[in-house]
Design an enzyme around this catalytic site. Structure first.
Site, mmCIF file in Angstrom:
data_model
loop_
_atom_site.group_PDB
_atom_site.id
_atom_site.type_symbol
_atom_site.label_atom_id
_atom_site.label_comp_id
_atom_site.label_asym_id
_atom_site.label_seq_id
_atom_site.Cartn_x
_atom_site.Cartn_y
_atom_site.Cartn_z
ATOM 1 N N HIS A 102 0.828 -1.213 0.000
ATOM 2 C CA HIS A 102 0.000 0.000 0.000
ATOM 3 C C HIS A 102 0.864 1.265 0.000
ATOM 4 O O HIS A 102 1.886 1.319 0.689
ATOM 5 C CB HIS A 102 -0.937 0.001 1.209
ATOM 6 N N ASP A 146 0.689 4.065 1.406
ATOM 7 C CA ASP A 146 0.994 4.710 2.684
ATOM 8 C C ASP A 146 2.003 3.894 3.503
ATOM 9 O O ASP A 146 2.254 4.204 4.674
ATOM 10 C CB ASP A 146 -0.276 4.991 3.499
ATOM 11 N N HIS A 147 2.600 2.868 2.867
ATOM 12 C CA HIS A 147 3.670 2.083 3.503
ATOM 13 C C HIS A 147 4.937 2.043 2.659
ATOM 14 O O HIS A 147 5.985 1.638 3.144
ATOM 15 C CB HIS A 147 3.173 0.655 3.796
ATOM 16 N N HIS A 161 -5.031 -8.529 4.808
ATOM 17 C CA HIS A 161 -5.158 -7.107 4.474
ATOM 18 C C HIS A 161 -4.715 -6.903 3.031
ATOM 19 O O HIS A 161 -5.420 -6.299 2.221
ATOM 20 C CB HIS A 161 -4.325 -6.286 5.450
ATOM 21 N N ASP A 189 -0.229 -3.329 8.769
ATOM 22 C CA ASP A 189 -1.678 -3.140 8.915
ATOM 23 C C ASP A 189 -2.398 -4.462 9.199
ATOM 24 O O ASP A 189 -3.555 -4.640 8.816
ATOM 25 C CB ASP A 189 -2.266 -2.539 7.632
ATOM 26 N N HIS A 228 -0.592 2.447 12.240
ATOM 27 C CA HIS A 228 -1.576 3.535 12.311
ATOM 28 C C HIS A 228 -2.022 3.780 13.748
ATOM 29 O O HIS A 228 -2.074 2.858 14.560
ATOM 30 C CB HIS A 228 -2.831 3.208 11.489
HETATM 31 FE FE FE Z 1 -1.850 1.550 6.061
HETATM 32 ZN ZN ZN Z 2 -2.486 -1.015 4.289
#
Ligand code: FE
Ligand code: ZN
Length: 240
Positions: A57, A59-60, A113, A132, A170
């Site tokens: 992802h 955001d990683h 996920h 996550d 997160h």
């Molecule tokens: Fe994330």
């Molecule tokens: Zn994620």
């Protein structure tokens, strides 16, 4: 012994920066972005030598390219997601190990996920970087996998020692807790934890890392007694 620093970025992401003094290696877990990570390392006089990704992802992984360009670091991540993380240098899966100087991490497959999500367990540090997959009082959404897979992931993670610190990616704890207390209204440890979390969040404090022991006591997804119960709780949380 690692020194581990939390870098809050974007709306609720935590990037983890870890420094090993003997080897002078410095590692970043899941850099969503580059600039705040490079700034933190510079301020501490640390040279980033590695990035460890848990899943693809953005955001990683969004900071991978710029951090590598700035530092020449090596990027390690899930073999099963290599097509989605073009910046990877080293592909790993369960059974593999990754080293930061003398500190060794065991790779654990935790698909659900995302299809190839991995976690890194560092036994000598009593620490795990879980991306996550596991959150404080929560778990990741099932974007590319099943409740059966997430149930199996929870069995792997609850098998780590209770004192293991869980570095998730997160700050979702308050929202997770608001759902969790409805899933387990009679869980006294959960109710007490939620009171603490609300007080911490009111002061703007971070609530992670958590620990495996705390999650075993209060996490309704780790505590689900079957994949079906986990599925029902995940669906309820998604609609909460
Ligand atoms: Fe994330
Ligand atoms: Zn994620």
């Amino acid at each position: 012994m690692l020194e581990i620093v939390r870098i809050p970025v974007l709306s609720d992401n935590y990037v983890w920066l870890a420094h090993e003094a003997e080897s002078r290696e410095t590692m970043v877990v899941d850099p969503a972005v580059a600039d705040p990570v490079l700034a933190e390392a510079n301020a501490r006089g640390w040279q980033i030598t590695q990035i460890w990704n848990t899943h693809w992802h953005p955001d990683h992984t969004g900071g991978n390219e710029a951090i590598k360009a700035a530092t020449g670091c090596t990027i390690t991540g899930p073999e099963a997601e290599q097509a989605r993380i073009p910046t990877l240098d080293v592909m790993v899966k369960e059974g593999d190990t990754v080293a930061l100087g003398p500190v060794v991490a065991d790779v654990i497959d935790v698909p659900a996920h995302t299809a190839g999500h991995i976690a890194y367990h560092l036994p000598s540090e009593q620490a795990a970087f879980v991306g996550d997959t596991l959150f404080a009082m929560g778990c990741g959404r099932l974007f590319e996998g099943t409740a059966e897979q997430m149930y199996a992931n929870m069995r792997k993670l609850e098998g780590l020692p209770d004192e293991t610190k869980v570095y998730c990616a997160h700050e979702y704890t308050e929202a997770n807790g608001r759902y969790a207390v409805t899933a387990e209204p009679d869980n006294q440890a959960l109710a007490e934890r939620m009171d603490q979390v609300l007080a911490m969040r009111a002061k703007g404090e971070a609530t992670v890392p958590t620990t495996i022991g705390d999650e075993r006591a209060t996490n309704p997804f780790m505590r689900a007694r079957s994949a079906d119960e986990l599925a029902a709780r995940r669906a309820a949380k998604d609609a909460f």
